[in-house]
Design a protein around this motif. Sequence first.
Motif, PDB file in Angstrom:
ATOM      1  N   ASP A  58      -2.066  -7.704  12.867  1.00 26.31           N
ATOM      2  CA  ASP A  58      -2.291  -6.743  11.786  1.00 26.31           C
ATOM      3  C   ASP A  58      -2.085  -5.326  12.316  1.00 26.31           C
ATOM      4  O   ASP A  58      -2.851  -4.852  13.153  1.00 26.31           O
ATOM      5  CB  ASP A  58      -3.715  -6.895  11.232  1.00 26.31           C
ATOM      6  CG  ASP A  58      -3.985  -6.037  10.016  1.00 26.31           C
ATOM      7  OD1 ASP A  58      -3.141  -5.177   9.675  1.00 26.31           O
ATOM      8  OD2 ASP A  58      -5.043  -6.224   9.398  1.00 26.31           O
ATOM      9  N   THR A  60      -2.767  -2.617  10.962  1.00 24.40           N
ATOM     10  CA  THR A  60      -3.851  -1.712  10.578  1.00 24.40           C
ATOM     11  C   THR A  60      -5.137  -1.963  11.366  1.00 24.40           C
ATOM     12  O   THR A  60      -6.129  -1.270  11.157  1.00 24.40           O
ATOM     13  CB  THR A  60      -4.165  -1.827   9.071  1.00 24.40           C
ATOM     14  OG1 THR A  60      -4.669  -3.138   8.795  1.00 24.40           O
ATOM     15  CG2 THR A  60      -2.930  -1.546   8.239  1.00 24.40           C
ATOM     16  N   PHE A  61      -5.131  -2.948  12.264  1.00 23.46           N
ATOM     17  CA  PHE A  61      -6.320  -3.247  13.066  1.00 23.46           C
ATOM     18  C   PHE A  61      -6.616  -2.055  13.968  1.00 23.46           C
ATOM     19  O   PHE A  61      -5.699  -1.425  14.505  1.00 23.46           O
ATOM     20  CB  PHE A  61      -6.101  -4.512  13.902  1.00 23.46           C
ATOM     21  CG  PHE A  61      -7.363  -5.112  14.423  1.00 23.46           C
ATOM     22  CD1 PHE A  61      -8.175  -5.878  13.614  1.00 23.46           C
ATOM     23  CD2 PHE A  61      -7.762  -4.894  15.736  1.00 23.46           C
ATOM     24  CE1 PHE A  61      -9.355  -6.427  14.084  1.00 23.46           C
ATOM     25  CE2 PHE A  61      -8.937  -5.446  16.223  1.00 23.46           C
ATOM     26  CZ  PHE A  61      -9.726  -6.207  15.387  1.00 23.46           C
ATOM     27  N   PRO A  62      -7.894  -1.715  14.160  1.00 20.11           N
ATOM     28  CA  PRO A  62      -8.249  -0.534  14.966  1.00 20.11           C
ATOM     29  C   PRO A  62      -7.729  -0.617  16.398  1.00 20.11           C
ATOM     30  O   PRO A  62      -7.602  -1.699  16.965  1.00 20.11           O
ATOM     31  CB  PRO A  62      -9.776  -0.541  14.957  1.00 20.11           C
ATOM     32  CG  PRO A  62     -10.166  -1.390  13.813  1.00 20.11           C
ATOM     33  CD  PRO A  62      -9.072  -2.374  13.605  1.00 20.11           C
ATOM     34  N   TYR A  74     -14.056  -2.185  20.874  1.00 22.61           N
ATOM     35  CA  TYR A  74     -13.726  -1.473  19.636  1.00 22.61           C
ATOM     36  C   TYR A  74     -14.973  -0.793  19.100  1.00 22.61           C
ATOM     37  O   TYR A  74     -16.078  -1.313  19.251  1.00 22.61           O
ATOM     38  CB  TYR A  74     -13.195  -2.456  18.585  1.00 22.61           C
ATOM     39  CG  TYR A  74     -11.942  -3.155  19.035  1.00 22.61           C
ATOM     40  CD1 TYR A  74     -10.699  -2.608  18.775  1.00 22.61           C
ATOM     41  CD2 TYR A  74     -12.008  -4.344  19.740  1.00 22.61           C
ATOM     42  CE1 TYR A  74      -9.544  -3.233  19.204  1.00 22.61           C
ATOM     43  CE2 TYR A  74     -10.857  -4.979  20.177  1.00 22.61           C
ATOM     44  CZ  TYR A  74      -9.628  -4.417  19.900  1.00 22.61           C
ATOM     45  OH  TYR A  74      -8.482  -5.028  20.332  1.00 22.61           O
ATOM     46  N   ASP A  78     -15.165   1.527  13.248  1.00 17.04           N
ATOM     47  CA  ASP A  78     -13.755   1.276  12.954  1.00 17.04           C
ATOM     48  C   ASP A  78     -13.532  -0.157  12.476  1.00 17.04           C
ATOM     49  O   ASP A  78     -12.763  -0.403  11.539  1.00 17.04           O
ATOM     50  CB  ASP A  78     -12.888   1.535  14.185  1.00 17.04           C
ATOM     51  CG  ASP A  78     -12.859   2.998  14.588  1.00 17.04           C
ATOM     52  OD1 ASP A  78     -13.170   3.867  13.729  1.00 17.04           O
ATOM     53  OD2 ASP A  78     -12.534   3.278  15.753  1.00 17.04           O
ATOM     54  N   ARG A  81     -14.845  -0.460   8.935  1.00 21.09           N
ATOM     55  CA  ARG A  81     -13.920   0.179   8.001  1.00 21.09           C
ATOM     56  C   ARG A  81     -12.712  -0.729   7.757  1.00 21.09           C
ATOM     57  O   ARG A  81     -12.269  -0.917   6.632  1.00 21.09           O
ATOM     58  CB  ARG A  81     -13.461   1.530   8.539  1.00 21.09           C
ATOM     59  CG  ARG A  81     -12.554   2.287   7.587  1.00 21.09           C
ATOM     60  CD  ARG A  81     -12.093   3.633   8.137  1.00 21.09           C
ATOM     61  NE  ARG A  81     -13.210   4.437   8.605  1.00 21.09           N
ATOM     62  CZ  ARG A  81     -13.368   4.862   9.848  1.00 21.09           C
ATOM     63  NH1 ARG A  81     -12.479   4.561  10.774  1.00 21.09           N
ATOM     64  NH2 ARG A  81     -14.406   5.596  10.182  1.00 21.09           N
ATOM     65  N   TRP A  82     -12.173  -1.328   8.823  1.00 23.03           N
ATOM     66  CA  TRP A  82     -11.037  -2.239   8.705  1.00 23.03           C
ATOM     67  C   TRP A  82     -11.401  -3.438   7.832  1.00 23.03           C
ATOM     68  O   TRP A  82     -10.643  -3.828   6.946  1.00 23.03           O
ATOM     69  CB  TRP A  82     -10.594  -2.688  10.101  1.00 23.03           C
ATOM     70  CG  TRP A  82      -9.592  -3.785  10.067  1.00 23.03           C
ATOM     71  CD1 TRP A  82      -8.248  -3.665   9.882  1.00 23.03           C
ATOM     72  CD2 TRP A  82      -9.861  -5.183  10.199  1.00 23.03           C
ATOM     73  NE1 TRP A  82      -7.670  -4.901   9.891  1.00 23.03           N
ATOM     74  CE2 TRP A  82      -8.639  -5.843  10.088  1.00 23.03           C
ATOM     75  CE3 TRP A  82     -11.019  -5.926  10.397  1.00 23.03           C
ATOM     76  CZ2 TRP A  82      -8.537  -7.231  10.178  1.00 23.03           C
ATOM     77  CZ3 TRP A  82     -10.929  -7.293  10.492  1.00 23.03           C
ATOM     78  CH2 TRP A  82      -9.697  -7.936  10.377  1.00 23.03           C
ATOM     79  N   ASN A  85     -11.817  -2.358   4.094  1.00 17.29           N
ATOM     80  CA  ASN A  85     -10.546  -2.094   3.421  1.00 17.29           C
ATOM     81  C   ASN A  85      -9.773  -3.371   3.161  1.00 17.29           C
ATOM     82  O   ASN A  85      -8.953  -3.414   2.259  1.00 17.29           O
ATOM     83  CB  ASN A  85      -9.703  -1.116   4.236  1.00 17.29           C
ATOM     84  CG  ASN A  85     -10.310   0.262   4.239  1.00 17.29           C
ATOM     85  OD1 ASN A  85     -11.106   0.610   3.378  1.00 17.29           O
ATOM     86  ND2 ASN A  85      -9.934   1.064   5.220  1.00 17.29           N
ATOM     87  N   ARG A  87      -7.514  -6.993   3.990  1.00 15.45           N
ATOM     88  CA  ARG A  87      -6.100  -7.254   4.159  1.00 15.45           C
ATOM     89  C   ARG A  87      -5.503  -7.445   2.775  1.00 15.45           C
ATOM     90  O   ARG A  87      -6.025  -8.170   1.945  1.00 15.45           O
ATOM     91  CB  ARG A  87      -5.878  -8.526   4.985  1.00 15.45           C
ATOM     92  CG  ARG A  87      -6.053  -8.345   6.470  1.00 15.45           C
ATOM     93  CD  ARG A  87      -7.431  -8.152   7.020  1.00 15.45           C
ATOM     94  NE  ARG A  87      -8.365  -9.224   6.704  1.00 15.45           N
ATOM     95  CZ  ARG A  87      -9.658  -9.030   6.636  1.00 15.45           C
ATOM     96  NH1 ARG A  87     -10.162  -7.852   6.826  1.00 15.45           N
ATOM     97  NH2 ARG A  87     -10.456 -10.000   6.349  1.00 15.45           N
TER      98      ARG A  87
END
Length: 97
Positions: A58, A60-62, A74, A78, A81-82, A85, A87
């Motif tokens: 992904d 968009t993964f932090p 991590y 974050d 938030r991931w 939001n 997938r």
Amino acid sequence: MDASPFVLVLLAHRSASAVWAAASLADADDEAVGLRQAHEHHLPETGFAALRYARANDPTFPVPAGKRGAELLYQVVDLKRWARNGRRAAVGTTDLS
């Protein structure tokens, strides 16, 4: 009606406990954790294997905040938030008919 000193101390203790609990929750979001700890303590609804798959696939993964040995760490905020939001399906892959 006057409150007894015991009641006042009890109320002060409860207020301090609530403030301490809120502060520790805020600190928990600032800490850096590995994916297993994130799954066990912060994102139990997201499977460990799903987190590992998302990390690899992904975009968009932090990004990692650091390392502990070979383990990537991590920020909890974050990761939350991931996960919040979510997938989403790629544009054009959803059949709306």
